[in-house]
Design an enzyme around this catalytic site. Sequence first.
Site, PDB file in Angstrom:
ATOM      1  N   GLU A  74      45.000  46.602  88.157  1.00  0.00           N
ATOM      2  CA  GLU A  74      46.311  46.893  87.167  1.00  0.00           C
ATOM      3  C   GLU A  74      47.308  47.925  87.841  1.00  0.00           C
ATOM      4  O   GLU A  74      48.382  48.539  87.903  1.00  0.00           O
ATOM      5  CB  GLU A  74      46.236  45.750  86.487  1.00  0.00           C
ATOM      6  CG  GLU A  74      47.805  46.174  85.655  1.00  0.00           C
ATOM      7  CD  GLU A  74      47.794  46.022  84.282  1.00  0.00           C
ATOM      8  OE1 GLU A  74      45.919  45.782  83.636  1.00  0.00           O
ATOM      9  OE2 GLU A  74      48.866  45.539  83.151  1.00  0.00           O
TER      10      GLU A  74
ATOM     11  N   ARG B 218      46.824  37.256 101.267  1.00  0.00           N
ATOM     12  CA  ARG B 218      47.923  36.607  99.739  1.00  0.00           C
ATOM     13  C   ARG B 218      47.795  37.404  99.448  1.00  0.00           C
ATOM     14  O   ARG B 218      46.485  37.679  98.824  1.00  0.00           O
ATOM     15  CB  ARG B 218      47.310  35.211  99.366  1.00  0.00           C
ATOM     16  CG  ARG B 218      47.774  34.255 100.765  1.00  0.00           C
ATOM     17  CD  ARG B 218      49.024  33.585 100.445  1.00  0.00           C
ATOM     18  NE  ARG B 218      49.934  32.551 101.334  1.00  0.00           N
ATOM     19  CZ  ARG B 218      49.544  32.599 103.017  1.00  0.00           C
ATOM     20  NH1 ARG B 218      50.128  33.735 103.016  1.00  0.00           N
ATOM     21  NH2 ARG B 218      50.049  31.754 103.438  1.00  0.00           N
TER      22      ARG B 218
ATOM     23  N   MET C 259      43.132  43.422  85.453  1.00  0.00           N
ATOM     24  CA  MET C 259      43.313  44.428  84.769  1.00  0.00           C
ATOM     25  C   MET C 259      42.480  44.740  84.598  1.00  0.00           C
ATOM     26  O   MET C 259      41.455  45.726  85.389  1.00  0.00           O
ATOM     27  CB  MET C 259      43.114  43.191  83.054  1.00  0.00           C
ATOM     28  CG  MET C 259      44.272  41.760  83.298  1.00  0.00           C
ATOM     29  SD  MET C 259      44.832  41.670  81.928  1.00  0.00           S
ATOM     30  CE  MET C 259      46.124  42.852  81.034  1.00  0.00           C
TER      31      MET C 259
ATOM     32  N   ARG D 204      42.389  37.955  80.138  1.00  0.00           N
ATOM     33  CA  ARG D 204      42.414  38.426  78.915  1.00  0.00           C
ATOM     34  C   ARG D 204      41.433  37.178  78.168  1.00  0.00           C
ATOM     35  O   ARG D 204      40.999  37.833  77.207  1.00  0.00           O
ATOM     36  CB  ARG D 204      43.282  39.200  78.725  1.00  0.00           C
ATOM     37  CG  ARG D 204      43.784  40.135  77.553  1.00  0.00           C
ATOM     38  CD  ARG D 204      44.776  40.420  77.176  1.00  0.00           C
ATOM     39  NE  ARG D 204      45.403  42.032  77.394  1.00  0.00           N
ATOM     40  CZ  ARG D 204      44.597  42.886  77.276  1.00  0.00           C
ATOM     41  NH1 ARG D 204      43.836  42.983  76.457  1.00  0.00           N
ATOM     42  NH2 ARG D 204      44.848  43.413  77.647  1.00  0.00           N
TER      43      ARG D 204
ATOM     44  N   HIS E 244      47.087  38.054  82.131  1.00  0.00           N
ATOM     45  CA  HIS E 244      46.557  37.500  81.093  1.00  0.00           C
ATOM     46  C   HIS E 244      45.814  36.757  80.890  1.00  0.00           C
ATOM     47  O   HIS E 244      45.436  36.692  80.623  1.00  0.00           O
ATOM     48  CB  HIS E 244      47.769  37.375  80.426  1.00  0.00           C
ATOM     49  CG  HIS E 244      48.026  38.703  79.796  1.00  0.00           C
ATOM     50  ND1 HIS E 244      49.803  39.003  79.274  1.00  0.00           N
ATOM     51  CD2 HIS E 244      48.339  39.969  79.792  1.00  0.00           C
ATOM     52  CE1 HIS E 244      49.889  40.062  78.844  1.00  0.00           C
ATOM     53  NE2 HIS E 244      49.107  40.775  79.058  1.00  0.00           N
TER      54      HIS E 244
ATOM     55  N   GLY F  93      45.706  45.262  72.669  1.00  0.00           N
ATOM     56  CA  GLY F  93      45.216  43.945  73.544  1.00  0.00           C
ATOM     57  C   GLY F  93      44.617  43.321  72.943  1.00  0.00           C
ATOM     58  O   GLY F  93      43.089  44.235  72.398  1.00  0.00           O
TER      59      GLY F  93
ATOM     60  N   ASP G 263      38.765  47.087  78.479  1.00  0.00           N
ATOM     61  CA  ASP G 263      38.908  47.949  79.487  1.00  0.00           C
ATOM     62  C   ASP G 263      37.419  48.923  80.054  1.00  0.00           C
ATOM     63  O   ASP G 263      37.114  49.635  80.756  1.00  0.00           O
ATOM     64  CB  ASP G 263      39.690  48.897  80.036  1.00  0.00           C
ATOM     65  CG  ASP G 263      41.650  48.093  79.400  1.00  0.00           C
ATOM     66  OD1 ASP G 263      41.777  47.226  80.863  1.00  0.00           O
ATOM     67  OD2 ASP G 263      42.426  48.505  78.614  1.00  0.00           O
TER      68      ASP G 263
ATOM     69  N   ASP H   2      40.459  52.454  72.711  1.00  0.00           N
ATOM     70  CA  ASP H   2      40.799  54.537  71.992  1.00  0.00           C
ATOM     71  C   ASP H   2      41.773  53.866  70.835  1.00  0.00           C
ATOM     72  O   ASP H   2      41.732  55.204  69.942  1.00  0.00           O
ATOM     73  CB  ASP H   2      40.797  54.796  73.416  1.00  0.00           C
ATOM     74  CG  ASP H   2      40.658  56.389  72.869  1.00  0.00           C
ATOM     75  OD1 ASP H   2      39.311  56.914  73.028  1.00  0.00           O
ATOM     76  OD2 ASP H   2      41.944  57.074  72.810  1.00  0.00           O
TER      77      ASP H   2
ATOM     78  N   ASP I 196      36.709  51.244  79.072  1.00  0.00           N
ATOM     79  CA  ASP I 196      37.398  53.485  78.611  1.00  0.00           C
ATOM     80  C   ASP I 196      37.056  54.063  77.115  1.00  0.00           C
ATOM     81  O   ASP I 196      37.975  54.432  77.154  1.00  0.00           O
ATOM     82  CB  ASP I 196      39.017  52.631  79.469  1.00  0.00           C
ATOM     83  CG  ASP I 196      40.020  52.047  78.521  1.00  0.00           C
ATOM     84  OD1 ASP I 196      39.704  51.423  77.348  1.00  0.00           O
ATOM     85  OD2 ASP I 196      40.501  52.199  78.281  1.00  0.00           O
TER      86      ASP I 196
ATOM     87  N   THR J  16      37.547  46.396  73.787  1.00  0.00           N
ATOM     88  CA  THR J  16      39.023  46.264  74.566  1.00  0.00           C
ATOM     89  C   THR J  16      38.014  45.914  76.349  1.00  0.00           C
ATOM     90  O   THR J  16      36.888  45.985  76.235  1.00  0.00           O
ATOM     91  CB  THR J  16      39.668  47.923  74.826  1.00  0.00           C
ATOM     92  OG1 THR J  16      40.231  47.581  76.335  1.00  0.00           O
ATOM     93  CG2 THR J  16      38.388  48.909  74.842  1.00  0.00           C
TER      94      THR J  16
HETATM   95  P1  ATP Z   1      43.203  49.014  74.873  1.00  0.00           P
HETATM   96  O1  ATP Z   1      42.275  49.271  75.294  1.00  0.00           O
HETATM   97  O2  ATP Z   1      43.725  47.283  73.826  1.00  0.00           O
HETATM   98  O3  ATP Z   1      44.690  49.550  74.850  1.00  0.00           O
HETATM   99  P2  ATP Z   1      43.701  50.966  72.619  1.00  0.00           P
HETATM  100  O4  ATP Z   1      43.790  50.537  71.289  1.00  0.00           O
HETATM  101  O5  ATP Z   1      43.490  51.688  73.385  1.00  0.00           O
HETATM  102  O6  ATP Z   1      43.293  49.010  73.093  1.00  0.00           O
HETATM  103  P3  ATP Z   1      46.734  51.452  72.512  1.00  0.00           P
HETATM  104  O7  ATP Z   1      48.164  51.282  72.417  1.00  0.00           O
HETATM  105  O8  ATP Z   1      47.172  52.243  73.012  1.00  0.00           O
HETATM  106  O9  ATP Z   1      45.424  50.259  72.472  1.00  0.00           O
HETATM  107  O10 ATP Z   1      46.908  51.484  70.638  1.00  0.00           O
HETATM  108  C1  ATP Z   1      46.978  50.671  69.697  1.00  0.00           C
HETATM  109  C2  ATP Z   1      47.590  50.928  68.411  1.00  0.00           C
HETATM  110  O11 ATP Z   1      47.186  52.278  68.073  1.00  0.00           O
HETATM  111  C3  ATP Z   1      48.976  51.085  68.205  1.00  0.00           C
HETATM  112  O12 ATP Z   1      50.260  50.779  68.930  1.00  0.00           O
HETATM  113  C4  ATP Z   1      48.841  52.523  67.530  1.00  0.00           C
HETATM  114  O13 ATP Z   1      49.631  51.965  66.410  1.00  0.00           O
HETATM  115  C5  ATP Z   1      47.692  52.606  66.648  1.00  0.00           C
HETATM  116  N1  ATP Z   1      47.727  53.997  67.843  1.00  0.00           N
HETATM  117  C6  ATP Z   1      47.783  54.116  69.081  1.00  0.00           C
HETATM  118  N2  ATP Z   1      47.152  55.932  69.383  1.00  0.00           N
HETATM  119  C7  ATP Z   1      47.219  56.789  68.885  1.00  0.00           C
HETATM  120  C8  ATP Z   1      47.202  57.744  68.082  1.00  0.00           C
HETATM  121  N3  ATP Z   1      47.013  58.691  68.867  1.00  0.00           N
HETATM  122  N4  ATP Z   1      47.664  58.109  66.726  1.00  0.00           N
HETATM  123  C9  ATP Z   1      48.124  57.364  66.009  1.00  0.00           C
HETATM  124  N5  ATP Z   1      48.127  55.827  66.527  1.00  0.00           N
HETATM  125  C10 ATP Z   1      47.895  55.408  67.186  1.00  0.00           C
END
Ligand code: ATP
Length: 325
Positions: free
Chosen positions: A228, A249, A174, A258, A255, A16, A132, A108, A134, A130
């Site tokens: 969310e 309400r 979110m 975001r 978004h 995101g 979040d 992550d 997190d 991110t």
């Molecule tokens: P957000 O906090 O916005 O959700 P995020 O990086 O954790 O961020 P994800 O959708 O979990 O968001 O991961 C983003 C992209 O990273 C995925 O679409 C994928 O391409 C890659 N990815 C996620 N997890 C893995 C994994 N375990 N191994 C390899 N690639 C990964």
Amino acid sequence: MSTEKQLKIGVLTSSGDAPGMNAAIRAVARTGAYHNMKVYGIMRGYEGLLSAEIEELEPREVSNIIFRGGTLLLTARCEEMKTVEGQERAANVAKVLGLDALIVAGGDGSLRGAQALSKLGVNVIGIPATIDLDMACTEYTIGFDTAINTGMEAINRIRDTSTSHERCSVVEVMGRSAGHLALWCGITGGAEEVMIPEYKELNTERVVQQIIENRSKGKRHNLIVVAEGVGGSVALAQELQSVLGIQSRATVLGHLQRGGAPTALDRMHASVMGYMAVEAVVRGERNKAGIVKDGRHALMDLDEALACTKPYDHSLYEMIKVLAI
Ligand code: ATP
């Protein structure tokens, strides 16, 4: 003439979008240029790495982006990157492009993608970005401050109308799996109850009791913040109205929370993280993640960063109950 090899680095934003990603891209491009590197922007996260969709990022190409939300490089989720074949293909593209390092800004999951590439010989540096917050390895993730300020401002506006009509307002913010955003929005917006994924057991009955109690103490309007990941804010508002007979309400920020211009804090963290990532490459460091620890920026071994766990801190949640009196 210098005989030193010119280093090539790539930068991508994944998952995101988070306000501040552009400031990080700018910092990477300019620090790279300062060190006479070739800097490539990789479009659409890992999708663009797999298809070698890249653009050279000269310093002037990142002008006028520090104040913009979203990401100049676009972003995407890429399922193929979660497969061994996809990871091998992506690592191969990075090698064919001759990248001395790949800088990945994302959450992550994105850093886990980077970790997979590191096991296949690609040097990666992760930047936690991110909304979040997190990620256990760091006290701060780029985008969080802008997202809470946006949430808080929206709550302020809803509060005006809620107070005028003596209503109960349910605001969904979110945060799919972590309640940090909801907690911060709730506390800074003056909510009397916050429903977060970490406390799934929190039921409507408790919210009803809280509202009855607060109304008996003279409160003429109510504000409930729902993450969310808990969801169901429209149904909750309907239930509160039917059980309590108080006009209720629901507003789902979605978004809206975001986007927007990054706050000074997000621009600052992003600039430092982008700069630090490139400086790490110059020093020959490999496979690191930028983090904030005890309020200071630092680099941590990527494997170590992704192995971090953090017990949930209940104190903010406990505090809301006190401040809602
Ligand atoms: P957000 O906090 O916005 O959700 P995020 O990086 O954790 O961020 P994800 O959708 O979990 O968001 O991961 C983003 C992209 O990273 C995925 O679409 C994928 O391409 C890659 N990815 C996620 N997890 C893995 C994994 N375990 N191994 C390899 N690639 C990964």
